[in-house]
Design an enzyme around this catalytic site. Sequence first.
Site, PDB file in Angstrom:
ATOM      1  N   HIS A   1       0.931  -3.985  99.847  1.00 56.43           N
ATOM      2  CA  HIS A   1       0.013  -2.976  99.280  1.00 56.43           C
ATOM      3  C   HIS A   1      -1.410  -3.471  99.475  1.00 56.43           C
ATOM      4  CE1 HIS A   1      -1.845  -0.197  96.416  1.00 56.43           C
ATOM      5  NE2 HIS A   1      -0.730   0.512  96.541  1.00 56.43           N
TER       6      HIS A   1
ATOM      7  N   ASP B   1       7.042   2.830  96.796  1.00 54.15           N
ATOM      8  CA  ASP B   1       7.939   3.567  97.707  1.00 54.15           C
ATOM      9  C   ASP B   1       9.271   2.875  97.920  1.00 54.15           C
ATOM     10  OD1 ASP B   1       4.948   4.317  99.307  1.00 54.15           O
ATOM     11  OD2 ASP B   1       6.281   5.814  98.434  1.00 54.15           O
TER      12      ASP B   1
HETATM   13  C1  SDX Z   1       1.430   3.723  99.209  1.00 53.40           C
HETATM   14  O1  SDX Z   1      -3.367   2.651  98.403  1.00 53.40           O
HETATM   15  C2  SDX Z   1      -2.490   3.105  97.570  1.00 53.40           C
HETATM   16  O2  SDX Z   1      -2.681   3.096  96.363  1.00 53.40           O
HETATM   17  C3  SDX Z   1      -1.225   3.687  98.196  1.00 53.40           C
HETATM   18  C4  SDX Z   1      -0.099   4.046  97.231  1.00 53.40           C
HETATM   19  C5  SDX Z   1      -0.486   5.198  96.328  1.00 53.40           C
HETATM   20  O3  SDX Z   1       0.077   5.283  95.228  1.00 53.40           O
HETATM   21  O4  SDX Z   1      -1.269   6.077  96.772  1.00 53.40           O
HETATM   22  O5  SDX Z   1       0.225   2.921  96.436  1.00 53.40           O
HETATM   23  C6  SDX Z   1       1.162   4.508  97.970  1.00 53.40           C
HETATM   24  O6  SDX Z   1       1.002   4.115 100.258  1.00 53.40           O
HETATM   25  C7  SDX Z   1       2.188   2.428  99.100  1.00 53.40           C
HETATM   26  C8  SDX Z   1       2.282   1.677 100.478  1.00 53.40           C
HETATM   27  C9  SDX Z   1       3.431   2.296 101.258  1.00 53.40           C
HETATM   28  N1  SDX Z   1       3.482   1.762 102.641  1.00 53.40           N
HETATM   29  C10 SDX Z   1       4.429   0.914 103.048  1.00 53.40           C
HETATM   30  O7  SDX Z   1       5.319   0.468 102.337  1.00 53.40           O
HETATM   31  C11 SDX Z   1       4.365   0.575 104.543  1.00 53.40           C
HETATM   32  C12 SDX Z   1       4.594  -0.938 104.736  1.00 53.40           C
HETATM   33  N2  SDX Z   1       3.446  -1.635 104.186  1.00 53.40           N
HETATM   34  C13 SDX Z   1       2.395  -2.008 105.099  1.00 53.40           C
HETATM   35  O8  SDX Z   1       2.239  -1.286 106.254  1.00 53.40           O
HETATM   36  C14 SDX Z   1       1.124  -2.525 104.414  1.00 53.40           C
HETATM   37  O9  SDX Z   1       1.519  -3.439 103.481  1.00 53.40           O
HETATM   38  C15 SDX Z   1       0.188  -1.512 103.776  1.00 53.40           C
HETATM   39  C16 SDX Z   1      -0.180  -0.414 104.718  1.00 53.40           C
HETATM   40  C17 SDX Z   1       0.787  -0.923 102.547  1.00 53.40           C
HETATM   41  C18 SDX Z   1      -1.076  -2.273 103.370  1.00 53.40           C
HETATM   42  O10 SDX Z   1      -1.650  -2.722 104.523  1.00 53.40           O
HETATM   43  P1  SDX Z   1      -2.980  -3.656 104.514  1.00 53.40           P
HETATM   44  O11 SDX Z   1      -3.462  -3.927 103.142  1.00 53.40           O
HETATM   45  O12 SDX Z   1      -3.908  -3.061 105.513  1.00 53.40           O
HETATM   46  O13 SDX Z   1      -2.413  -5.006 104.976  1.00 53.40           O
HETATM   47  P2  SDX Z   1      -2.370  -5.438 106.486  1.00 53.40           P
HETATM   48  O14 SDX Z   1      -1.705  -4.366 107.296  1.00 53.40           O
HETATM   49  O15 SDX Z   1      -3.725  -5.925 106.883  1.00 53.40           O
HETATM   50  O16 SDX Z   1      -1.353  -6.681 106.384  1.00 53.40           O
HETATM   51  C19 SDX Z   1      -1.814  -7.941 105.894  1.00 53.40           C
HETATM   52  C20 SDX Z   1      -0.811  -8.934 106.456  1.00 53.40           C
HETATM   53  C21 SDX Z   1      -0.584  -8.719 107.966  1.00 53.40           C
HETATM   54  O17 SDX Z   1      -0.248  -9.979 108.528  1.00 53.40           O
HETATM   55  P3  SDX Z   1      -1.444 -10.762 109.366  1.00 53.40           P
HETATM   56  O18 SDX Z   1      -1.933  -9.817 110.414  1.00 53.40           O
HETATM   57  O19 SDX Z   1      -2.484 -11.109 108.295  1.00 53.40           O
HETATM   58  O20 SDX Z   1      -0.722 -11.965 109.901  1.00 53.40           O
HETATM   59  O21 SDX Z   1       0.470  -8.722 105.833  1.00 53.40           O
HETATM   60  C22 SDX Z   1       1.413  -8.313 106.808  1.00 53.40           C
HETATM   61  C23 SDX Z   1       0.632  -7.833 108.017  1.00 53.40           C
HETATM   62  O22 SDX Z   1       1.379  -8.023 109.210  1.00 53.40           O
HETATM   63  N3  SDX Z   1       2.167  -7.207 106.224  1.00 53.40           N
HETATM   64  C24 SDX Z   1       3.476  -7.034 106.372  1.00 53.40           C
HETATM   65  C25 SDX Z   1       3.785  -5.876 105.613  1.00 53.40           C
HETATM   66  N4  SDX Z   1       2.661  -5.410 105.045  1.00 53.40           N
HETATM   67  C26 SDX Z   1       1.665  -6.227 105.432  1.00 53.40           C
HETATM   68  N5  SDX Z   1       4.400  -7.712 107.065  1.00 53.40           N
HETATM   69  C27 SDX Z   1       5.676  -7.254 106.995  1.00 53.40           C
HETATM   70  N6  SDX Z   1       6.046  -6.157 106.285  1.00 53.40           N
HETATM   71  C28 SDX Z   1       5.140  -5.451 105.586  1.00 53.40           C
HETATM   72  N7  SDX Z   1       5.494  -4.373 104.892  1.00 53.40           N
END
Ligand code: SDX
Length: 393
Positions: free
Chosen positions: A271, A328
């Site tokens: 998140h 989610d």
């Molecule tokens: C919602 O914002 C809100 O409030 C949203 C929400 C709401 O109520 O409105 O809470 C609802 O959208 C919840 C999120 C649902 N999405 C997912 O579950 C999709 C999977 N999650 C990711 O794609 C990610 O965690 C996000 C999109 C939720 C957040 O992305 P960020 O903050 O931009 O983090 P990032 O993509 O920069 O990742 C940081 C690091 C990365 O590694 P590095 O590049 O630093 O090495 O963490 C890793 C990412 O690769 N990472 C994950 C991961 N999420 C982040 N690695 C594996 N699996 C994951 N799910």
Amino acid sequence: ETGLITLDVGFKNTGSTQSKITYLDGDLGKLYYRGYPIEQIAEKSTFTEVMYLLLEGELPTQEQLNKFEADIKKNSLVSVEMEQILKAFPRSAHPMGVLSTLTSSLTAFNPKAVNIKSEKDLYNAYTLLLGKFPVLCAWTYRLKLGLPLNYSDNRLDYPHNFYQMMFKMPTEDLEVQEVVVDAINKLLILHAEHEQNCSASTVRMVGSAHTGLFASISAGVSALWGPLHGGANQAVIEMLEMIQKDGGDLQKWVDKAKSKNDDFRLMGFGHRVYKNFDPRARVIKKVADNIFNKLGIQDETLEIAKKLEEVALNDPYFIEKKLYPNVDFYSGIIYRALGFPTEMFTVMFALGRLPGWIAQWKEMRINNDPINRPRQIYIGNPKRDYIDINLRN
Ligand code: SDX
């Protein structure tokens, strides 16, 4: 050429506005609606009361709640021309695309609701939308199955009414268990508002140009559709089913999610704000356990989800990156247990988030926020002169 390093860009930590609606503490995993902790609200309130709280800023008296509920119910009829728009879609259309279109179409059939000159006009516009949106959500499901449409039954409370619009067949009565209604109520409450998330920021962005409420909310529906945002609840189930089909080797998929050379992510994990447990995920997990026990459902997907959570929470990579289950991760498993098809999960998220979107839009308009117009860091070509086409190589 500009000598600039490529910065980590994107709306990641911008204070885009001031708001009194929701307080989020990502490090401590806290979420308050108008100051009330989400755990108490989910336990004690109803979704209609939460709509009032988010929109008006205070918990309603019984009289205020009755009037609010009546103002919503009197708007629950949807023009027949909207049915014609609905029926123009193929059954294969994703419900979120249908919902976004129908929501924007409300402008054409309720032109007066767009010219908002007072708080009364605003109240009339959003009670109209609160009345019609659940009908449109249910209709996207009925379209997919080629079923006759149900209409709002204003004798029922919100969750009962939505459930009957979704599942009532003209050929028989519909029995609905209280544990199901309670789960729907809690899920809608838990999804109702979440500060400046992607879809709420979209609603504010579009509304800041003084675009009408319905078109602004339609844009929010489209933003929520994305698998990185609200679409994640559908993506979680698809991921769990894929892991199940692949033999259930959880560590293999956790390792894939960690690999730099693989864009696979554990959907439902991580998140932007919560670097601790998402407080909603805790409550939703309890709702899942309760409904499965009460309905006596054995769902292997829920077992896989629990084991996957266990593996991920003990994995050094996930610990270091502070990746926890988000709202989610478990919601889709419950929606499925309630009989909703996978493609309707994000529509359920939109139904819950509607009052939050409207509250953000209302606050933006009442505060007279300026039109949103962020800047950028230019990393393109420096100034250069035009070259005639016959001189180009
Ligand atoms: C919602 O914002 C809100 O409030 C949203 C929400 C709401 O109520 O409105 O809470 C609802 O959208 C919840 C999120 C649902 N999405 C997912 O579950 C999709 C999977 N999650 C990711 O794609 C990610 O965690 C996000 C999109 C939720 C957040 O992305 P960020 O903050 O931009 O983090 P990032 O993509 O920069 O990742 C940081 C690091 C990365 O590694 P590095 O590049 O630093 O090495 O963490 C890793 C990412 O690769 N990472 C994950 C991961 N999420 C982040 N690695 C594996 N699996 C994951 N799910």
